[in-house]
Design an enzyme around this catalytic site. Sequence first.
Site, PDB file in Angstrom:
ATOM      1  N   CYS A 211       3.168  -5.908  -0.312  1.00  0.00           N
ATOM      2  CA  CYS A 211       2.869  -7.172  -0.998  1.00  0.00           C
ATOM      3  C   CYS A 211       1.874  -6.959  -2.140  1.00  0.00           C
ATOM      4  O   CYS A 211       2.032  -7.522  -3.221  1.00  0.00           O
ATOM      5  CB  CYS A 211       2.223  -8.190  -0.057  1.00  0.00           C
ATOM      6  SG  CYS A 211       2.882  -8.237   1.599  1.00  0.00           S
ATOM      7  N   ASP A 212       0.831  -6.182  -1.890  1.00  0.00           N
ATOM      8  CA  ASP A 212      -0.324  -6.206  -2.788  1.00  0.00           C
ATOM      9  C   ASP A 212      -0.587  -4.917  -3.548  1.00  0.00           C
ATOM     10  O   ASP A 212      -1.440  -4.899  -4.449  1.00  0.00           O
ATOM     11  CB  ASP A 212      -1.591  -6.563  -1.980  1.00  0.00           C
ATOM     12  CG  ASP A 212      -1.483  -7.954  -1.354  1.00  0.00           C
ATOM     13  OD1 ASP A 212      -0.809  -8.803  -1.951  1.00  0.00           O
ATOM     14  OD2 ASP A 212      -2.064  -8.173  -0.282  1.00  0.00           O
TER      15      ASP A 212
ATOM     16  N   CYS B  52      -1.155  -5.507   3.699  1.00  0.00           N
ATOM     17  CA  CYS B  52       0.256  -5.338   3.327  1.00  0.00           C
ATOM     18  C   CYS B  52       0.377  -4.633   1.980  1.00  0.00           C
ATOM     19  O   CYS B  52       0.219  -5.256   0.927  1.00  0.00           O
ATOM     20  CB  CYS B  52       0.943  -6.705   3.290  1.00  0.00           C
ATOM     21  SG  CYS B  52       2.663  -6.595   2.777  1.00  0.00           S
TER      22      CYS B  52
END
Length: 307
Positions: free
Chosen positions: A135-136, A132
Amino acid sequence: MEKVVIIGSGPAGYTAALYASRANLNPLLIDGPQPGGQLTTTTEVENFPGFPEGIQGPQLMENMKQQAARFGTRYKTGFVTKVDFSRRPFRLWVDEKEEVQAETVIISTGASAKYGGVPREMEMVGHGVSACATCDGFFFKNQDIAVVGGGDSAMEEANFLTKFGKNVTLIHRREDFRASKIMLERAKANPKIHWMTNAVVTELVGEKELKGVKVKNLKTGEEKIHPFTGLFFAIGHNPNTKLFKGQLDMDEVGYLKLPTPPRTMTNIPGVFAAGDVADHYYRQAVSAAGMGCMAAIEAERWLSEHE
Ligand code: NAP
């Protein structure tokens, strides 16, 4: 007889539980194979509103669980192994034996990101490996990043990651790309994206943190270690919907169809779906939580109309 049964325990399920319990519906949530959902496999979550310093994924899910419990949500540990939505009350079986009857059901079983099948990849999730970018990506500032995949997600994630990484290398197992022309062209026009085609990841280097990635050229057979410290798989998701095949409408990949968006009702009145199980587009914790809230409000209104 349950008024509301929620299947799945990610942000969508817990938020549905919070709203349903605050509406005095005394919901039962069945948590499934990965209690807390996908966020329990991430480390810091920085884009969930309300946490200016960020919060660890597992802690965020525990908070949501406790918040819903405060208003009377009951939790059951187990897998729903069979459902019968053909007539009301709906029937669900937990761990194959225990039958639960429900007036309404909210499905929030999520989707599972696919990983590449490289040895130790799951151990390295949160330590250099991710599925992701939204997200990261932020954690990989000025680093050498690789993205695996050849579809629209891979193009989108590679473009997004160029905001952070020194370089982004797209590794694809074929010469041709499945991605749409426009997405591919956009990625090709990005000077920070480098390309490795006919290539697959065969090994992860590094004990605790990712230090490098071994890539095999499928044409020459040559294997080489590259100094990537971030590796993102963007090879698709599997919605967790096997259980509902033949009973609920789904698209060709298996995502549940919601016939009257933004409503969360499925093709069966009284059965609602929230989060990634019905959303391949946004796939965010906050959008899943929003859908969970919507599903609970709809279930509550549906019950008051039908009682
Ligand atoms: P996808 O279209 O199924 O593409 C998956 C890619 O991963 C393919 O290139 C595939 O290679 C590769 N792959 C699959 N398994 C692999 C493995 N084990 N190892 C290495 N590579 C592997 O999935 P997606 O890109 O997630 O897209 C899903 C859907 O969402 C599509 O309909 C897409 O158009 C849509 N989407 C749209 C947007 C947008 O419009 N903004 C953004 C993202 C996604 P092969 O090609 O060799 O099979």
